[in-house]
Design a protein around this motif. Structure first.
Motif, PDB file in Angstrom:
ATOM      1  N   GLY A   1     -84.382-113.958 -16.223  1.00  0.00           N
ATOM      2  CA  GLY A   1     -83.225-114.813 -16.387  1.00  0.00           C
ATOM      3  C   GLY A   1     -81.916-114.111 -16.676  1.00  0.00           C
ATOM      4  O   GLY A   1     -80.890-114.768 -16.897  1.00  0.00           O
ATOM      5  N   LYS A   2     -81.914-112.782 -16.668  1.00  0.00           N
ATOM      6  CA  LYS A   2     -80.696-112.018 -16.896  1.00  0.00           C
ATOM      7  C   LYS A   2     -80.455-111.068 -15.725  1.00  0.00           C
ATOM      8  O   LYS A   2     -81.349-110.839 -14.905  1.00  0.00           O
ATOM      9  CB  LYS A   2     -80.787-111.236 -18.215  1.00  0.00           C
ATOM     10  CG  LYS A   2     -80.918-112.130 -19.437  1.00  0.00           C
ATOM     11  CD  LYS A   2     -80.978-111.312 -20.718  1.00  0.00           C
ATOM     12  CE  LYS A   2     -81.083-112.220 -21.940  1.00  0.00           C
ATOM     13  NZ  LYS A   2     -81.147-111.444 -23.212  1.00  0.00           N
ATOM     14  N   ILE A   3     -79.245-110.514 -15.670  1.00  0.00           N
ATOM     15  CA  ILE A   3     -78.890-109.584 -14.595  1.00  0.00           C
ATOM     16  C   ILE A   3     -78.625-108.215 -15.190  1.00  0.00           C
ATOM     17  O   ILE A   3     -77.864-108.084 -16.154  1.00  0.00           O
ATOM     18  CB  ILE A   3     -77.658-110.084 -13.812  1.00  0.00           C
ATOM     19  CG1 ILE A   3     -77.941-111.473 -13.217  1.00  0.00           C
ATOM     20  CG2 ILE A   3     -77.294-109.102 -12.696  1.00  0.00           C
ATOM     21  CD1 ILE A   3     -76.734-112.102 -12.556  1.00  0.00           C
ATOM     22  N   TYR A   4     -79.242-107.210 -14.604  1.00  0.00           N
ATOM     23  CA  TYR A   4     -79.151-105.843 -15.114  1.00  0.00           C
ATOM     24  C   TYR A   4     -78.729-104.882 -14.008  1.00  0.00           C
ATOM     25  O   TYR A   4     -78.742-105.221 -12.820  1.00  0.00           O
ATOM     26  CB  TYR A   4     -80.513-105.371 -15.647  1.00  0.00           C
ATOM     27  CG  TYR A   4     -81.041-106.145 -16.821  1.00  0.00           C
ATOM     28  CD1 TYR A   4     -80.737-105.770 -18.137  1.00  0.00           C
ATOM     29  CD2 TYR A   4     -81.870-107.250 -16.636  1.00  0.00           C
ATOM     30  CE1 TYR A   4     -81.241-106.470 -19.221  1.00  0.00           C
ATOM     31  CE2 TYR A   4     -82.376-107.961 -17.720  1.00  0.00           C
ATOM     32  CZ  TYR A   4     -82.049-107.559 -19.005  1.00  0.00           C
ATOM     33  OH  TYR A   4     -82.547-108.259 -20.077  1.00  0.00           O
ATOM     34  N   PHE A   5     -78.396-103.653 -14.412  1.00  0.00           N
ATOM     35  CA  PHE A   5     -78.247-102.535 -13.485  1.00  0.00           C
ATOM     36  C   PHE A   5     -78.689-101.269 -14.207  1.00  0.00           C
ATOM     37  O   PHE A   5     -78.572-101.169 -15.434  1.00  0.00           O
ATOM     38  CB  PHE A   5     -76.811-102.405 -12.951  1.00  0.00           C
ATOM     39  CG  PHE A   5     -75.772-102.148 -14.006  1.00  0.00           C
ATOM     40  CD1 PHE A   5     -75.380-100.853 -14.314  1.00  0.00           C
ATOM     41  CD2 PHE A   5     -75.171-103.201 -14.689  1.00  0.00           C
ATOM     42  CE1 PHE A   5     -74.413-100.608 -15.281  1.00  0.00           C
ATOM     43  CE2 PHE A   5     -74.205-102.970 -15.649  1.00  0.00           C
ATOM     44  CZ  PHE A   5     -73.823-101.672 -15.949  1.00  0.00           C
ATOM     45  N   PRO A   6     -79.232-100.280 -13.493  1.00  0.00           N
ATOM     46  CA  PRO A   6     -79.737 -99.069 -14.136  1.00  0.00           C
ATOM     47  C   PRO A   6     -78.650 -98.027 -14.384  1.00  0.00           C
ATOM     48  O   PRO A   6     -77.717 -97.871 -13.592  1.00  0.00           O
ATOM     49  CB  PRO A   6     -80.767 -98.536 -13.133  1.00  0.00           C
ATOM     50  CG  PRO A   6     -80.245 -99.003 -11.808  1.00  0.00           C
ATOM     51  CD  PRO A   6     -79.578-100.331 -12.058  1.00  0.00           C
ATOM     52  N   LEU A   7     -78.793 -97.334 -15.502  1.00  0.00           N
ATOM     53  CA  LEU A   7     -78.008 -96.147 -15.818  1.00  0.00           C
ATOM     54  C   LEU A   7     -78.970 -94.994 -16.080  1.00  0.00           C
ATOM     55  O   LEU A   7     -80.150 -95.217 -16.393  1.00  0.00           O
ATOM     56  CB  LEU A   7     -77.132 -96.380 -17.048  1.00  0.00           C
ATOM     57  CG  LEU A   7     -75.945 -97.340 -16.868  1.00  0.00           C
ATOM     58  CD1 LEU A   7     -75.392 -97.759 -18.220  1.00  0.00           C
ATOM     59  CD2 LEU A   7     -74.850 -96.684 -16.030  1.00  0.00           C
ATOM     60  N   MET A   8     -78.478 -93.772 -15.964  1.00  0.00           N
ATOM     61  CA  MET A   8     -79.313 -92.592 -16.149  1.00  0.00           C
ATOM     62  C   MET A   8     -78.735 -91.697 -17.238  1.00  0.00           C
ATOM     63  O   MET A   8     -77.514 -91.549 -17.335  1.00  0.00           O
ATOM     64  CB  MET A   8     -79.394 -91.766 -14.850  1.00  0.00           C
ATOM     65  CG  MET A   8     -79.635 -92.548 -13.583  1.00  0.00           C
ATOM     66  SD  MET A   8     -79.713 -91.468 -12.137  1.00  0.00           S
ATOM     67  CE  MET A   8     -78.433 -90.279 -12.476  1.00  0.00           C
ATOM     68  N   GLN A   9     -79.625 -91.112 -17.999  1.00  0.00           N
ATOM     69  CA  GLN A   9     -79.231 -90.044 -18.915  1.00  0.00           C
ATOM     70  C   GLN A   9     -79.514 -88.734 -18.207  1.00  0.00           C
ATOM     71  O   GLN A   9     -80.647 -88.454 -17.805  1.00  0.00           O
ATOM     72  CB  GLN A   9     -80.032 -90.123 -20.217  1.00  0.00           C
ATOM     73  CG  GLN A   9     -79.632 -89.084 -21.262  1.00  0.00           C
ATOM     74  CD  GLN A   9     -78.451 -89.534 -22.103  1.00  0.00           C
ATOM     75  OE1 GLN A   9     -78.443 -90.649 -22.597  1.00  0.00           O
ATOM     76  NE2 GLN A   9     -77.482 -88.667 -22.270  1.00  0.00           N
ATOM     77  N   ARG A  10     -78.472 -87.939 -17.997  1.00  0.00           N
ATOM     78  CA  ARG A  10     -78.655 -86.639 -17.355  1.00  0.00           C
ATOM     79  C   ARG A  10     -79.292 -85.658 -18.343  1.00  0.00           C
ATOM     80  O   ARG A  10     -79.012 -85.709 -19.547  1.00  0.00           O
ATOM     81  CB  ARG A  10     -77.306 -86.076 -16.905  1.00  0.00           C
ATOM     82  CG  ARG A  10     -76.603 -86.903 -15.830  1.00  0.00           C
ATOM     83  CD  ARG A  10     -77.200 -86.680 -14.482  1.00  0.00           C
ATOM     84  NE  ARG A  10     -76.445 -87.377 -13.430  1.00  0.00           N
ATOM     85  CZ  ARG A  10     -76.851 -87.462 -12.177  1.00  0.00           C
ATOM     86  NH1 ARG A  10     -77.979 -86.884 -11.807  1.00  0.00           N
ATOM     87  NH2 ARG A  10     -76.133 -88.114 -11.277  1.00  0.00           N
ATOM     88  N   PRO A  11     -80.125 -84.743 -17.866  1.00  0.00           N
ATOM     89  CA  PRO A  11     -80.643 -83.712 -18.767  1.00  0.00           C
ATOM     90  C   PRO A  11     -79.531 -82.764 -19.192  1.00  0.00           C
ATOM     91  O   PRO A  11     -78.529 -82.628 -18.480  1.00  0.00           O
ATOM     92  CB  PRO A  11     -81.695 -82.993 -17.911  1.00  0.00           C
ATOM     93  CG  PRO A  11     -81.306 -83.269 -16.497  1.00  0.00           C
ATOM     94  CD  PRO A  11     -80.638 -84.615 -16.499  1.00  0.00           C
ATOM     95  N   PRO A  12     -79.669 -82.124 -20.339  1.00  0.00           N
ATOM     96  CA  PRO A  12     -78.631 -81.173 -20.757  1.00  0.00           C
ATOM     97  C   PRO A  12     -78.611 -79.944 -19.853  1.00  0.00           C
ATOM     98  O   PRO A  12     -79.649 -79.375 -19.540  1.00  0.00           O
ATOM     99  CB  PRO A  12     -79.049 -80.809 -22.186  1.00  0.00           C
ATOM    100  CG  PRO A  12     -80.509 -81.108 -22.254  1.00  0.00           C
ATOM    101  CD  PRO A  12     -80.752 -82.246 -21.317  1.00  0.00           C
ATOM    102  N   TYR A  13     -77.436 -79.563 -19.409  1.00  0.00           N
ATOM    103  CA  TYR A  13     -77.259 -78.330 -18.640  1.00  0.00           C
ATOM    104  C   TYR A  13     -75.821 -77.881 -18.818  1.00  0.00           C
ATOM    105  O   TYR A  13     -75.004 -78.584 -19.412  1.00  0.00           O
ATOM    106  CB  TYR A  13     -77.611 -78.528 -17.155  1.00  0.00           C
ATOM    107  CG  TYR A  13     -76.868 -79.642 -16.447  1.00  0.00           C
ATOM    108  CD1 TYR A  13     -75.590 -79.457 -15.934  1.00  0.00           C
ATOM    109  CD2 TYR A  13     -77.461 -80.882 -16.269  1.00  0.00           C
ATOM    110  CE1 TYR A  13     -74.914 -80.462 -15.275  1.00  0.00           C
ATOM    111  CE2 TYR A  13     -76.797 -81.906 -15.607  1.00  0.00           C
ATOM    112  CZ  TYR A  13     -75.530 -81.694 -15.113  1.00  0.00           C
ATOM    113  OH  TYR A  13     -74.865 -82.701 -14.466  1.00  0.00           O
ATOM    114  N   GLU A  14     -75.479 -76.714 -18.297  1.00  0.00           N
ATOM    115  CA  GLU A  14     -74.181 -76.114 -18.577  1.00  0.00           C
ATOM    116  C   GLU A  14     -73.035 -76.715 -17.769  1.00  0.00           C
ATOM    117  O   GLU A  14     -71.878 -76.436 -18.046  1.00  0.00           O
ATOM    118  CB  GLU A  14     -74.240 -74.602 -18.328  1.00  0.00           C
ATOM    119  CG  GLU A  14     -75.141 -73.862 -19.313  1.00  0.00           C
ATOM    120  CD  GLU A  14     -75.104 -72.365 -19.102  1.00  0.00           C
ATOM    121  OE1 GLU A  14     -74.362 -71.918 -18.196  1.00  0.00           O
ATOM    122  OE2 GLU A  14     -75.810 -71.645 -19.825  1.00  0.00           O
ATOM    123  N   GLY A  15     -73.335 -77.547 -16.799  1.00  0.00           N
ATOM    124  CA  GLY A  15     -72.294 -78.135 -15.970  1.00  0.00           C
ATOM    125  C   GLY A  15     -71.443 -79.137 -16.734  1.00  0.00           C
ATOM    126  O   GLY A  15     -71.742 -79.525 -17.860  1.00  0.00           O
TER     127      GLY A  15
END
Length: 210
Positions: free
Chosen positions: A57-71
């Motif tokens: 009954g709700k609307i969602y969208f995905p987000l991502m947690q990036r892994p730690p790196y030097e960029g």
């Protein structure tokens, strides 16, 4: 519910968009000495995808947690997406390809309903096109372990709640201090380019929900 939002967004995205005014609301500001990024080469092209889907009954969208790196964007929260490749016919293809590669969700052309304003990400010298797609059911997520540390969902109604918008001081590149507005989503700090993109999305969603 999601069909109503889809119909609204398809029509609204074809009109003039909030663009830079919305982006500026979530732009981090330096504390102390100001600096300006300078590049010898023109910005690279990239695209990200906002994948809307219904669930209980709700609307969602995905987000991502990036892994730690030097960029530049290591450890940050982002939408699925990345750099345009020579094999991509256009930036919509880029967004579709990257979404499948990073979170395992296959988007068809007919599920893409439009895009938000391009965003110039000066920190990494990219111009990013945010593409929007709408699915009729919750997808199965499969993360790329090299590119993605975690996938989590953001609820549309939560995103437009004013209490979600906060501000804090951040230190990037070890020495640069910033006053950064951010969205508090699932107890994660969503700031920078992703927050600027979502800021424009919020302004449009408010027209529908209010």
């Amino acid at each position: 519910m999601i069909l109503q939002l889809k119909d609204f967004l398809e029509a609204r995205l074809a009109q003039e968009l909030p663009g830079d005014n919305a982006h500026q609301q979530m732009m981090a500001q330096p504390i102390g000495q100001r600096f300006k990024m300078q590049y010898e080469k023109p910005p690279k092209k990239g695209a990200v995808m906002i994948v809307l889907y219904p669930d209980e009954g709700k609307i969602y969208f995905p987000l991502m947690q990036r892994p730690p790196y030097e960029g530049i964007h290591g450890g940050q929260v982002s939408l699925p997406g990345g750099k345009m490749e020579d094999s991509d016919g256009d930036l919509i293809e880029t967004a579709i390809r990257e979404t499948f590669e990073e979170i395992g969700v296959k988007i068809s052309d007919k599920e893409v309903i439009g895009s938000l304003s391009d965003l110039n990400v000066t920190a990494s010298n990219f111009i990013v096109k945010p593409v929007i797609s709408v699915l009729n059911k919750k997808p199965d997520f499969v993360k790329d372990p090299r590119e993605v540390e975690a996938i989590f969902k953001a609820e549309v109604q939560h995103l437009i709640n004013p209490q979600t918008l906060q501000e804090k001081e951040l230190t990037v590149a070890q020495t640069v201090r910033l006053k950064a507005p951010f969205f508090d989503i699932e107890e994660r700090v969503v700031w920078g380019a992703t927050a600027m993109i979502l800021s424009e999305f919020v302004e449009i969603l408010k027209e529908h929900y209010t």
